[in-house]
Design an enzyme around this catalytic site. Structure first.
Site, PDB file in Angstrom:
ATOM      1  CG  HIS A 142      -2.233  -0.875   0.752  1.00  0.00           C
ATOM      2  ND1 HIS A 142      -3.007  -1.088  -0.426  1.00  0.00           N
ATOM      3  CD2 HIS A 142      -2.700  -1.673   1.599  1.00  0.00           C
ATOM      4  CE1 HIS A 142      -3.497  -2.275  -0.105  1.00  0.00           C
ATOM      5  NE2 HIS A 142      -3.790  -2.162   1.219  1.00  0.00           N
ATOM      6  CB  CYS A 185     -10.118   3.854 -28.601  1.00  0.00           C
ATOM      7  SG  CYS A 185     -10.788   2.174 -29.222  1.00  0.00           S
ATOM      8  CG  ASP A 237      -8.832  -6.645 -33.220  1.00  0.00           C
ATOM      9  OD1 ASP A 237      -8.215  -7.512 -33.493  1.00  0.00           O
ATOM     10  OD2 ASP A 237      -9.352  -7.028 -32.156  1.00  0.00           O
TER      11      ASP A 237
END
Length: 550
Positions: free
Chosen positions: A187, A500, A453
């Protein structure tokens, strides 16, 4: 020159004086209680006080470092309510021991159990139990929290720091953090990253207290503490510091500003994220929104289908954190290179061409319905947009819209709030989507191009095959021409189009994107600043389409 090597867990470079953190720990002895009932009451009161403290720290962490940091303290509160943990303390009390000894023994047992696990993440949670136990003991014995007794900001050194110690420290006094132990999962590391403090952990015994008061450079990227650097090293460190300062100043000048070219063309710069934990990086880099939230992380991180409630909480957290800025959430993109065992998908010879993304959703309507219900419920808490991946046909979009309408009708009948005007978009990833762009644009509110893609399917190059090298070329004229076809169709229909995929951060292609008419680029948070700077230096009207000519 002396260099200590550790693990860099939070980026940045700072110069300062080493200051060792000195904590006062409660001393607990094995003692029998004179009044067991009173000890039960004391422990219960200490638990209540600890809960109040943790709630206050969660709110402070949320204000300073975002929801992710606040979750740490909410997790600590859960430990205080854990039946096994509280039961272990009660057993000690029932045997006649004091509240202090009962808490200490239960804490040691649980911490040891977690530390012995094989999972590094669970091992790191042992520190949580010790922190919670220490808090109880401090309350029971009246020991005050530690602090920094320094007039100037310092490089804080310690064996390790508990989350509560980190969040309660005066941040104006901390330049960076260096610890003997810890890891990237600790943490301390998480909080340091969320608060933008450079941090190095795992320095071991080399980070000794005889270094207290000495001046050093801490380099988060390399995990180093550098003392008395030679001339060449010093020049390099100072150059990196100067660049860091320039980047921070540039960031400050951009906060809240639109990204506009020199001749007035506006470009939206959004961020790609994989989980709610990434939101702080979006806010820290002043992203204008989230252009791609990969929802499949919820499916990849579990051993069974995530429930509607679990998905709703994740989407809601992101929507609220973005405070009205657009959050584009892609429906699950499982399949191909992202396999999930519990989906029980058949083995395919060519998975990139197989059952994946929207094809799974339309084949498994109940899985799709669960996600859509969570998405629409989250739309009541921010500007959520829903994006469907791997679209090739008009009928697929119509089926998606029908599924959305059915979910909206259900939520209306149940009295559950949602935004009926939630934007719906599709990913342009296939040549089919490019060729059908005009028809598809009439059915949606936006396009977003997945260039990885699109390159794969346009060039017939498997994106997972490393041997293809130069053949997998996102700069190929065919890929760029496909972008222009999609952009022209989007603008003809009056909708916006973004990118994107990884190509969005390619500064070499920015002029081409401007010439094509791309409205939005969604990139990793770390790529936002250089992209914004490049947009502001560009002149859109002079950009040309030469790269489309081949």
């Amino acid at each position: 020159m002396k260099i200590l090597q550790g693990q860099g867990v939070s980026k940045g470079i700072e110069k300062g004086t080493i200051y060792f953190y000195h904590r006062v720990s409660a001393v607990v002895e094995q003692q029998m209680a004179q009044d067991p009932a009173a000890e039960h009451a004391r422990l219960e009161a200490a638990r209540a006080q600890a809960m109040e403290q943790l709630e206050a720290m969660a709110e402070k962490a949320r204000a300073q470092a975002g929801d992710d940091a606040a979750i740490l303290f909410e997790t600590h509160a859960m430990f205080l309510e854990d039946e096994d943990f509280t039961g272990a303390m009660d057993e000690q009390l029932d045997e006649g021991y004091t509240a202090e000894y009962a808490a200490q023994q239960a804490g040691e047992q649980f911490a040891a159990m977690l530390a012995a696990m094989d999972d590094p993440y669970m091992q790191a949670r042992a520190a949580d139990v010790r922190d919670v136990t220490g808090r109880l003991l401090n309350i029971l014995t009246g020991v005050a929290e530690g602090g920094i007794n320094s007039e100037v900001p310092v490089i804080l050194a310690a064996d390790d720091l508990a989350p509560s110690e980190t969040i309660q420290l005066d941040k104006s006094k901390i330049l960076a953090i260096a610890t003997q132990g810890g890891s990237g999962n600790s943490h301390t590391a998480i909080l340091a990253r969320t608060m933008g403090i450079p941090a190095v952990c795992g320095l071991g015994d080399a980070l000794s207290e005889d270094l207290d008061g000495q001046e050093a450079y801490i380099v988060g990227e390399t995990g180093q503490l550098v003392f008395e650097p030679d001339e060449e090293t010093l020049a390099g460190l100072e150059a990196r510091q100067q660049k860091q300062a320039e980047m921070r100043e540039l960031m400050r000048s951009m906060v809240g500003q639109k990204d506009v070219t020199l001749d007035g063309r506006e470009m939206m710069v959004y961020c790609n994220i994989g989980s709610p934990e990434d939101i702080h990086a979006v806010l820290a880099n002043d992203g204008q929104g989230v252009g791609l939230f990969r929802s499949e992380f919820l499916y990849l991180a579990t051993e069974d289908y995530p429930t509607e409630e679990a998905q709703f909480r994740a989407y809601k957290q992101v929507a609220e954190a973005m405070k009205g800025k657009r959050v584009v959430i892609r429906t699950l993109d499982i399949g191909a290179d992202k396999q999930v065992d519990y989906f029980h998908l058949n083995k395919e010879e060519n998975p990139a061409m197989g059952l994946r993304a929207i094809r799974i959703c339309l084949n498994r309507p109940e899985v799709f319905r669960t996600q859509l219900r969570a998405l629409y419920r989250a739309s009541a808490y921010g500007k959520v947009a829903i994006m469907f991946p791997m679209i090739t046909s008009v009928w697929e979009v119509k089926e998606c819209r029908r599924a959305c309408q059915k979910v909206m009708d259900e939520l209306t009948a149940e009295g559950i709030p949602f935004n009926p005007d939630t934007e719906l978009g599709i990913m342009i990833e296939t040549p089919a989507a490019v060729f059908m762009a005009e028809e598809l644009a009439e059915l949606v509110d936006f396009f977003s191009v997945g260039t990885n893609d699109l390159t794969q399917y346009t060039l017939a190059c498997d994106r997972q095959c490393n041997d293809l090298g130069k053949f997998f070329d996102p700069h190929h004229p065919a890929v760029l021409r496909a972008l222009k076809v999609a952009a022209d169709a989007a603008h003809k229909a009056g909708i916006w189009i973004g990118i994107c995929g990884e190509l969005g951060a390619d500064l070499e292609l920015l002029p081409t994107f401007l010439a094509i008419g791309i409205d939005e680029l969604s990139v990793s948070p770390s790529a936002v600043l250089p992209l914004r700077a490049a947009i502001r230096k560009s002149i859109a009207s002079t950009c040309n389409l030469d790269l489309l000519k081949g």
